[in-house]
Design a protein around this motif. Structure first.
Motif, PDB file in Angstrom:
ATOM      1  N   PHE A   2      34.317 -15.913 -51.050  1.00 35.48           N
ATOM      2  CA  PHE A   2      33.473 -15.358 -49.983  1.00 35.48           C
ATOM      3  C   PHE A   2      34.335 -15.032 -48.755  1.00 35.48           C
ATOM      4  O   PHE A   2      34.191 -13.957 -48.151  1.00 35.48           O
ATOM      5  N   ALA A   3      35.189 -15.988 -48.385  1.00 37.02           N
ATOM      6  CA  ALA A   3      36.038 -15.795 -47.202  1.00 37.02           C
ATOM      7  C   ALA A   3      37.002 -14.628 -47.398  1.00 37.02           C
ATOM      8  O   ALA A   3      37.273 -13.866 -46.466  1.00 37.02           O
ATOM      9  N   HIS A   4      37.492 -14.471 -48.615  1.00 34.21           N
ATOM     10  CA  HIS A   4      38.372 -13.330 -48.896  1.00 34.21           C
ATOM     11  C   HIS A   4      37.623 -12.018 -48.733  1.00 34.21           C
ATOM     12  O   HIS A   4      38.124 -11.076 -48.113  1.00 34.21           O
ATOM     13  N   HIS A   5      36.411 -11.937 -49.288  1.00 34.06           N
ATOM     14  CA  HIS A   5      35.646 -10.700 -49.167  1.00 34.06           C
ATOM     15  C   HIS A   5      35.339 -10.378 -47.707  1.00 34.06           C
ATOM     16  O   HIS A   5      35.371  -9.202 -47.306  1.00 34.06           O
ATOM     17  N   ALA A   6      35.053 -11.397 -46.912  1.00 35.07           N
ATOM     18  CA  ALA A   6      34.728 -11.181 -45.503  1.00 35.07           C
ATOM     19  C   ALA A   6      35.963 -10.851 -44.667  1.00 35.07           C
ATOM     20  O   ALA A   6      35.833 -10.520 -43.478  1.00 35.07           O
ATOM     21  N   GLY A   7      37.153 -10.942 -45.245  1.00 39.23           N
ATOM     22  CA  GLY A   7      38.374 -10.652 -44.513  1.00 39.23           C
ATOM     23  C   GLY A   7      38.889 -11.816 -43.677  1.00 39.23           C
ATOM     24  O   GLY A   7      39.867 -11.669 -42.942  1.00 39.23           O
ATOM     25  N   MET A   8      38.241 -12.990 -43.812  1.00 43.03           N
ATOM     26  CA  MET A   8      38.637 -14.135 -42.987  1.00 43.03           C
ATOM     27  C   MET A   8      40.023 -14.646 -43.354  1.00 43.03           C
ATOM     28  O   MET A   8      40.800 -15.024 -42.469  1.00 43.03           O
ATOM     29  N   LEU A   9      40.335 -14.689 -44.638  1.00 41.89           N
ATOM     30  CA  LEU A   9      41.646 -15.203 -45.051  1.00 41.89           C
ATOM     31  C   LEU A   9      42.758 -14.286 -44.576  1.00 41.89           C
ATOM     32  O   LEU A   9      43.818 -14.743 -44.143  1.00 41.89           O
ATOM     33  N   ARG A  10      42.528 -13.008 -44.654  1.00 40.94           N
ATOM     34  CA  ARG A  10      43.546 -12.035 -44.238  1.00 40.94           C
ATOM     35  C   ARG A  10      43.792 -12.097 -42.728  1.00 40.94           C
ATOM     36  O   ARG A  10      44.907 -11.835 -42.263  1.00 40.94           O
ATOM     37  N   ARG A  11      42.747 -12.449 -41.980  1.00 38.72           N
ATOM     38  CA  ARG A  11      42.878 -12.490 -40.514  1.00 38.72           C
ATOM     39  C   ARG A  11      43.477 -13.794 -40.003  1.00 38.72           C
ATOM     40  O   ARG A  11      43.767 -13.902 -38.806  1.00 38.72           O
ATOM     41  N   LEU A  12      43.628 -14.783 -40.879  1.00 37.00           N
ATOM     42  CA  LEU A  12      44.198 -16.055 -40.437  1.00 37.00           C
ATOM     43  C   LEU A  12      45.636 -15.858 -39.971  1.00 37.00           C
ATOM     44  O   LEU A  12      46.468 -15.308 -40.691  1.00 37.00           O
ATOM     45  N   ALA A  13      45.926 -16.313 -38.781  1.00 38.10           N
ATOM     46  CA  ALA A  13      47.295 -16.232 -38.269  1.00 38.10           C
ATOM     47  C   ALA A  13      48.175 -17.226 -39.027  1.00 38.10           C
ATOM     48  O   ALA A  13      47.690 -18.243 -39.537  1.00 38.10           O
ATOM     49  N   ASN A  14      49.445 -16.938 -39.078  1.00 39.20           N
ATOM     50  CA  ASN A  14      50.374 -17.833 -39.779  1.00 39.20           C
ATOM     51  C   ASN A  14      50.361 -19.242 -39.193  1.00 39.20           C
ATOM     52  O   ASN A  14      50.552 -20.223 -39.927  1.00 39.20           O
TER      53      ASN A  14
END
Length: 362
Positions: free
Chosen positions: A178-190
């Motif tokens: 779910f988080a991947h689809h919402a773009g949350m994982l991609r937006r996580l800063a390093n």
């Protein structure tokens, strides 16, 4: 447009599952926690379907999932009934496996992979409510399955039913989808992603080392370690996923293999284990043992070859279930536009625009 990187992940996960079942190498579960990755990818797809069409997406997902199971059941259930499986109402669970369907001695091993469909069904049913909660409280919703599993594995809820443990083990991966689809994982800063990965991997690794199972450090026997280690792996492969993987299709052979295995993932998954079980005593007689690298390689090739034959025979059911034109082997050459003979017809502009819109929606 399909994301070929996600297709590649699914391809690697399916190959890993088959190789693991043939070889029994516990290290493969650590190097690539395939089942959690498959649940994460499925969760991402389910979130997309719910976003697109709402609760009816549940029925669509069941329509795509169950026909391949029914084909398998049409072969193996009569065989089990003829070899000692009692006729009870529970046999109907082979049509809709919300619980473990019954099996006799040999069938229980050959069809042991059915647990994946059981969990998949429950996760699909839970997804509309879970997505509603996730959108309102992402972090608490995501952490809930891991907290549940920690309570069970630490003994705080020692008498937990089987479904609760399964939700704790794999529903967290589904929610990471779910988080991947919402773009949350991609937006996580390093500065957030890297410490989270390190903490999860360290906690999972520590639990794995201190709680070995009957097969050593096989993640399938170490539930909490599996969940934490897999979460770290998913955060890396999805949190830093590239926008695509066009290089996959630079090789016609690799691109076709990835396409075929994605379009036939369920067929390959359901049918590979019966061949693993059937071939084991036969190849042992010949002398291709698990200790012999050549013997293992031959076992793997034989299983893939036999699964390939079955996939060509019944894999088209997945096309029908997905309402695609049935194909013997997916990913063949697309229909070419005629180039030698072109009708010399002047088409009015409005009709051309309409035709283009219609074609784009197909």
């Amino acid at each position: 447009m399909r994301n070929r990187y996600l297709d590649l992940l699914r391809f690697l996960a399916i190959v890993r599952v088959v190789v693991y079942h043939v070889t029994g190498w516990a290290s493969l579960t650590l190097v690539f926690p395939a089942m959690s990755v498959m649940f994460a990818l499925a969760g991402s797809l389910m979130a997309a379907s719910l976003e697109r069409s709402g609760p009816p997406a549940v029925l669509r997902r069941l329509r795509r999932l169950l026909p391949s199971l029914w084909v398998l059941a049409a072969v193996f259930v009569p065989a089990m009934l003829l070899t000692g499986l009692p006729v009870t109402p529970r046999v109907l669970l082979w049509l809709f496996p919300v619980s473990d369907p019954p099996a006799n001695g040999w069938g229980a091993l050959a069809l042991s992979v059915i647990w994946y469909l059981r969990d998949y069904l429950w996760f699909v049913f839970a997804s509309p409510v879970a997505l509603w909660l996730f959108r309102r409280a992402p972090l608490p919703t995501l952490l809930a399955p891991y907290a549940l599993l920690a309570a069970i594995e630490s003994g705080l809820w020692a008498g937990a039913p089987g479904p609760a443990r399964e939700f704790g083990l794999y529903f967290g991966a589904w929610l990471l989808g779910f988080a991947h689809h919402a773009g949350m994982l991609r937006r996580l800063a390093n500065r957030v992603l890297v410490p989270a990965v390190l903490v999860l991997a360290a906690a999972g690794g520590a639990w794995i080392l201190t709680h070995p199972g009957p097969r050593g450090y096989d993640l399938n026997d170490i539930h909490l370690g599996n969940a934490l280690w897999s979460a770290a792996f998913i955060l890396v492969v999805l949190g830093r996923a590239p926008a695509g993987a066009a290089w996959v299709d630079r090789s016609a052979l690799v691109g076709r293999a990835v396409t075929v295995l994605n379009r036939r993932a369920l067929t390959v998954y359901l049918w590979h284990m019966p061949f693993v079980v059937a071939l084991t005593p036969l190849v042992d007689v010949v002398g291709w043992s698990h200790q012999d690298p050549l013997g293992l390689a031959i076992r793997v090739l034989l299983v893939f070859a036999l699964v390939g034959v079955v996939t060509m025979a019944v894999g088209w059911v997945e096309d029908v279930a997905a309402r695609r034109p049935p194909e013997l082997l997916p990913g063949g050459g697309r229909s070419r536009r005629p180039s030698a003979v072109v009708p010399k017809v002047v088409v009015p502009a409005p009709r051309t625009a309409s035709a283009q819109v219609t074609a784009a929606r197909r």
